[in-house]
Design a protein around this motif. Structure first.
Motif, PDB file in Angstrom:
ATOM      1  N   GLU A 125       0.808  -1.224   0.000  1.00 10.10           N
ATOM      2  CA  GLU A 125       0.000   0.000   0.000  1.00 10.10           C
ATOM      3  C   GLU A 125       0.838   1.270   0.000  1.00 10.10           C
ATOM      4  O   GLU A 125       0.329   2.356  -0.289  1.00 10.10           O
ATOM      5  N   ILE A 126       2.114   1.159   0.334  1.00 10.28           N
ATOM      6  CA  ILE A 126       2.930   2.357   0.557  1.00 10.28           C
ATOM      7  C   ILE A 126       3.133   3.150  -0.731  1.00 10.28           C
ATOM      8  O   ILE A 126       3.039   4.383  -0.743  1.00 10.28           O
ATOM      9  N   GLY A 127       3.420   2.464  -1.836  1.00 10.34           N
ATOM     10  CA  GLY A 127       3.628   3.169  -3.094  1.00 10.34           C
ATOM     11  C   GLY A 127       2.418   3.999  -3.486  1.00 10.34           C
ATOM     12  O   GLY A 127       2.547   5.156  -3.925  1.00 10.34           O
ATOM     13  N   ALA A 128       1.247   3.424  -3.320  1.00 10.64           N
ATOM     14  CA  ALA A 128       0.019   4.148  -3.658  1.00 10.64           C
ATOM     15  C   ALA A 128      -0.169   5.369  -2.756  1.00 10.64           C
ATOM     16  O   ALA A 128      -0.689   6.403  -3.198  1.00 10.64           O
ATOM     17  N   LEU A 129       0.252   5.250  -1.484  1.00 13.29           N
ATOM     18  CA  LEU A 129       0.169   6.399  -0.588  1.00 13.29           C
ATOM     19  C   LEU A 129       1.005   7.553  -1.122  1.00 13.29           C
ATOM     20  O   LEU A 129       0.569   8.709  -1.126  1.00 13.29           O
ATOM     21  N   LEU A 130       2.234   7.231  -1.558  1.00 13.67           N
ATOM     22  CA  LEU A 130       3.104   8.277  -2.094  1.00 13.67           C
ATOM     23  C   LEU A 130       2.519   8.895  -3.362  1.00 13.67           C
ATOM     24  O   LEU A 130       2.521  10.126  -3.522  1.00 13.67           O
ATOM     25  N   VAL A 131       2.043   8.047  -4.266  1.00 13.57           N
ATOM     26  CA  VAL A 131       1.484   8.553  -5.522  1.00 13.57           C
ATOM     27  C   VAL A 131       0.307   9.479  -5.254  1.00 13.57           C
ATOM     28  O   VAL A 131       0.194  10.567  -5.848  1.00 13.57           O
ATOM     29  N   GLN A 132      -0.582   9.069  -4.362  1.00 12.94           N
ATOM     30  CA  GLN A 132      -1.766   9.886  -4.064  1.00 12.94           C
ATOM     31  C   GLN A 132      -1.384  11.206  -3.389  1.00 12.94           C
ATOM     32  O   GLN A 132      -1.860  12.284  -3.776  1.00 12.94           O
ATOM     33  N   HIS A 133      -0.507  11.119  -2.373  1.00 18.91           N
ATOM     34  CA  HIS A 133      -0.142  12.307  -1.595  1.00 18.91           C
ATOM     35  C   HIS A 133       0.633  13.308  -2.443  1.00 18.91           C
ATOM     36  O   HIS A 133       0.268  14.497  -2.514  1.00 18.91           O
ATOM     37  N   TYR A 134       1.692  12.832  -3.098  1.00 22.41           N
ATOM     38  CA  TYR A 134       2.530  13.759  -3.854  1.00 22.41           C
ATOM     39  C   TYR A 134       1.909  14.109  -5.205  1.00 22.41           C
ATOM     40  O   TYR A 134       2.215  15.170  -5.768  1.00 22.41           O
ATOM     41  N   GLY A 135       1.022  13.251  -5.709  1.00 21.31           N
ATOM     42  CA  GLY A 135       0.283  13.610  -6.909  1.00 21.31           C
ATOM     43  C   GLY A 135      -0.620  14.800  -6.670  1.00 21.31           C
ATOM     44  O   GLY A 135      -0.743  15.699  -7.526  1.00 21.31           O
ATOM     45  N   ALA A 136      -1.262  14.835  -5.497  1.00 21.18           N
ATOM     46  CA  ALA A 136      -2.122  15.972  -5.159  1.00 21.18           C
ATOM     47  C   ALA A 136      -1.307  17.246  -5.019  1.00 21.18           C
ATOM     48  O   ALA A 136      -1.727  18.327  -5.470  1.00 21.18           O
ATOM     49  N   LEU A 137      -0.107  17.135  -4.423  1.00 21.26           N
ATOM     50  CA  LEU A 137       0.746  18.310  -4.285  1.00 21.26           C
ATOM     51  C   LEU A 137       1.259  18.777  -5.648  1.00 21.26           C
ATOM     52  O   LEU A 137       1.380  19.982  -5.895  1.00 21.26           O
ATOM     53  N   TRP A 147       7.762  17.383  -6.472  1.00 19.59           N
ATOM     54  CA  TRP A 147       6.594  16.508  -6.376  1.00 19.59           C
ATOM     55  C   TRP A 147       6.586  15.412  -7.443  1.00 19.59           C
ATOM     56  O   TRP A 147       6.332  14.240  -7.104  1.00 19.59           O
ATOM     57  N   PRO A 148       6.861  15.688  -8.716  1.00 20.84           N
ATOM     58  CA  PRO A 148       6.885  14.596  -9.697  1.00 20.84           C
ATOM     59  C   PRO A 148       7.930  13.526  -9.380  1.00 20.84           C
ATOM     60  O   PRO A 148       7.713  12.343  -9.651  1.00 20.84           O
ATOM     61  N   LEU A 149       9.054  13.938  -8.789  1.00 24.59           N
ATOM     62  CA  LEU A 149      10.079  12.961  -8.424  1.00 24.59           C
ATOM     63  C   LEU A 149       9.566  12.010  -7.341  1.00 24.59           C
ATOM     64  O   LEU A 149       9.839  10.802  -7.375  1.00 24.59           O
ATOM     65  N   LEU A 150       8.819  12.552  -6.399  1.00 24.21           N
ATOM     66  CA  LEU A 150       8.286  11.713  -5.327  1.00 24.21           C
ATOM     67  C   LEU A 150       7.118  10.870  -5.816  1.00 24.21           C
ATOM     68  O   LEU A 150       6.904   9.756  -5.322  1.00 24.21           O
ATOM     69  N   VAL A 151       6.368  11.366  -6.777  1.00 20.63           N
ATOM     70  CA  VAL A 151       5.335  10.542  -7.413  1.00 20.63           C
ATOM     71  C   VAL A 151       5.996   9.357  -8.114  1.00 20.63           C
ATOM     72  O   VAL A 151       5.524   8.206  -8.019  1.00 20.63           O
ATOM     73  N   ALA A 152       7.111   9.619  -8.804  1.00 17.91           N
ATOM     74  CA  ALA A 152       7.840   8.550  -9.485  1.00 17.91           C
ATOM     75  C   ALA A 152       8.399   7.546  -8.483  1.00 17.91           C
ATOM     76  O   ALA A 152       8.423   6.334  -8.749  1.00 17.91           O
ATOM     77  N   THR A 197       0.662   9.343   6.437  1.00 15.16           N
ATOM     78  CA  THR A 197       1.057  10.360   5.467  1.00 15.16           C
ATOM     79  C   THR A 197       2.549  10.279   5.205  1.00 15.16           C
ATOM     80  O   THR A 197       3.342  10.262   6.153  1.00 15.16           O
ATOM     81  N   PRO A 198       2.992  10.233   3.945  1.00 15.24           N
ATOM     82  CA  PRO A 198       4.433  10.225   3.639  1.00 15.24           C
ATOM     83  C   PRO A 198       5.082  11.554   4.030  1.00 15.24           C
ATOM     84  O   PRO A 198       4.490  12.626   3.839  1.00 15.24           O
TER      85      PRO A 198
END
Length: 357
Positions: A125-137, A147-152, A197-198
């Motif tokens: 579940e952790i990867g999805a948490l990062l994608v969702q959190h940093y994708g919103a930012l 933010w795109p680097l952390l989404v990646a 939250t990441p």
């Protein structure tokens, strides 16, 4: 004829190997879905951390083993645990509420002083948490290149699967806590683990170094890790800020009290600060063996332990660590004091309790 027999033997062995592999695959159960197996030998199996839950002792280790003792470590019972992933750390901010973390990104929670556990999160579940959190930012701040680097990074975690371990956990109270691990992996909760939250963007750790430990010294909260990494929570800046240290090797842990902080790690290195990390004094251990655990007694003295099982004493602000004699010696991964003052140690050979001095 001999060549034919040889061919048939090779074919038979290959077929047998294939059938064994198919059978193993059919019987495979992910450690995140396989409850820890009860074992009479759990108390002598590798254990990696131990702590207090009120007057109870709770220890965690390999294959999802969690043990608890209500008699200062004389006898232990095995807890009900829903996973069999290796567990690396445990912390109880109250007598009843505790958290344990480990391999495969697992976070467990107990609300009955460690007797039973439930899973709050795992590495799937952790990867999805990062994608969702940093994708919103990223959507809110399209000009911010971080933010795109952390989404990646989150997408990479999704693709690689649940293989990133948490190495330590710390809670301020029943609601606020952190789990930290490899490659700058850090999650925070403000609701007792119901959501996480990441915080990868708040650690001053651009190299993505491993975060080996998190602990408080007085009112200050610190992270310790690879290459002399030490970070201190700055409430005004809402992030863990860099603290300079005199050592470039890995720190495995830290311990402290109001006005004092000790960090320890590779090759017997230990440093003390009395000013929140602004300056440091080395403590001479006289050893080249890594320091792997520490505990503080009721008198305020620190005991530090090595991966070879040495016990060192730091007291009265001395710059020298005293090597204490022991009747037996074995590697130590975690240490704490029992309610009666006995010193309880865990490591590769399980748990042992040293009598009150």
């Amino acid at each position: 004829m001999c060549s034919f027999k040889k061919f048939m033997l090779v074919t038979f062995c290959a077929t047998l190997t294939l059938l064994q592999a198919v059978a193993q695959a059919a019987s495979y159960v992910d450690v995140l879905e396989l409850p820890a197996k009860p074992s009479a030998l759990a108390v002598r199996s590798p254990l990696l951390d131990v702590t207090r839950a009120g007057e109870r002792l709770v220890a965690v280790g390999q294959r999802g083993h969690i043990l608890y003792s209500d008699d200062a470590g004389a006898q232990w019972q095995q807890a009900a645990v829903p996973v069999s992933a290796d567990l690396n750390a445990v912390h109880f901010p109250t007598a009843e509420l505790g958290w344990a973390v480990g391999n495969d990104g697992v976070i467990l929670h107990s609300n009955d002083a460690g007797a039973t556990w439930s899973k709050q999160l795992d590495g799937r579940e952790i990867g999805a948490l990062l994608v969702q959190h940093y994708g919103a930012l990223a959507s809110a701040e399209p000009a911010n290149e971080q933010w795109p680097l952390l989404v990646a990074e989150g997408q990479r975690l999704i693709e690689e699967g649940a293989d990133k371990p948490f190495l330590d956990v710390w809670f301020a109270d029943a609601q606020r806590g952190y789990a930290v691990g490899v490659f700058n992996l850090i999650l925070a909760t403000r609701d007792g683990g119901q959501s996480w939250t990441p915080l990868q963007d708040r650690t001053d750790n651009p190299q993505g170094l491993h975060l080996n430990a998190i602990a408080a010294a007085g009112e200050a909260l610190y992270l310790a890790g690879e290459q002399g990494l030490l970070r201190k929570w700055d409430a005004d800046r809402d992030r863990f800020v860099a603290v300079a240290t005199p050592y470039q090797g890995s720190f495995f842990g830290l311990i402290g009290s109001p006005g004092e902080l000790l960090v320890y790690g590779l090759r017997g290195h230990v440093f003390r600060s009395a000013d929140g990390g602004a300056s440091w004094s080395p403590l001479d251990s006289g050893l080249q063996v890594s320091i792997s655990a520490a505990s503080r007694d009721a008198a305020g003295a620190y005991r530090l332990f090595t991966q070879a099982g040495h016990m060192l004493l730091s007291e009265n602000g001395s710059t020298h660590l005293q090597l204490l004699p022991q009747q037996s010696q074995s590697p130590v991964a975690g240490a704490t004091l029992a309610a009666n003052g006995a010193l309880v140690l865990v490591g590769g050979r399980g748990v042992r309790a040293l009598p009150v001095e």
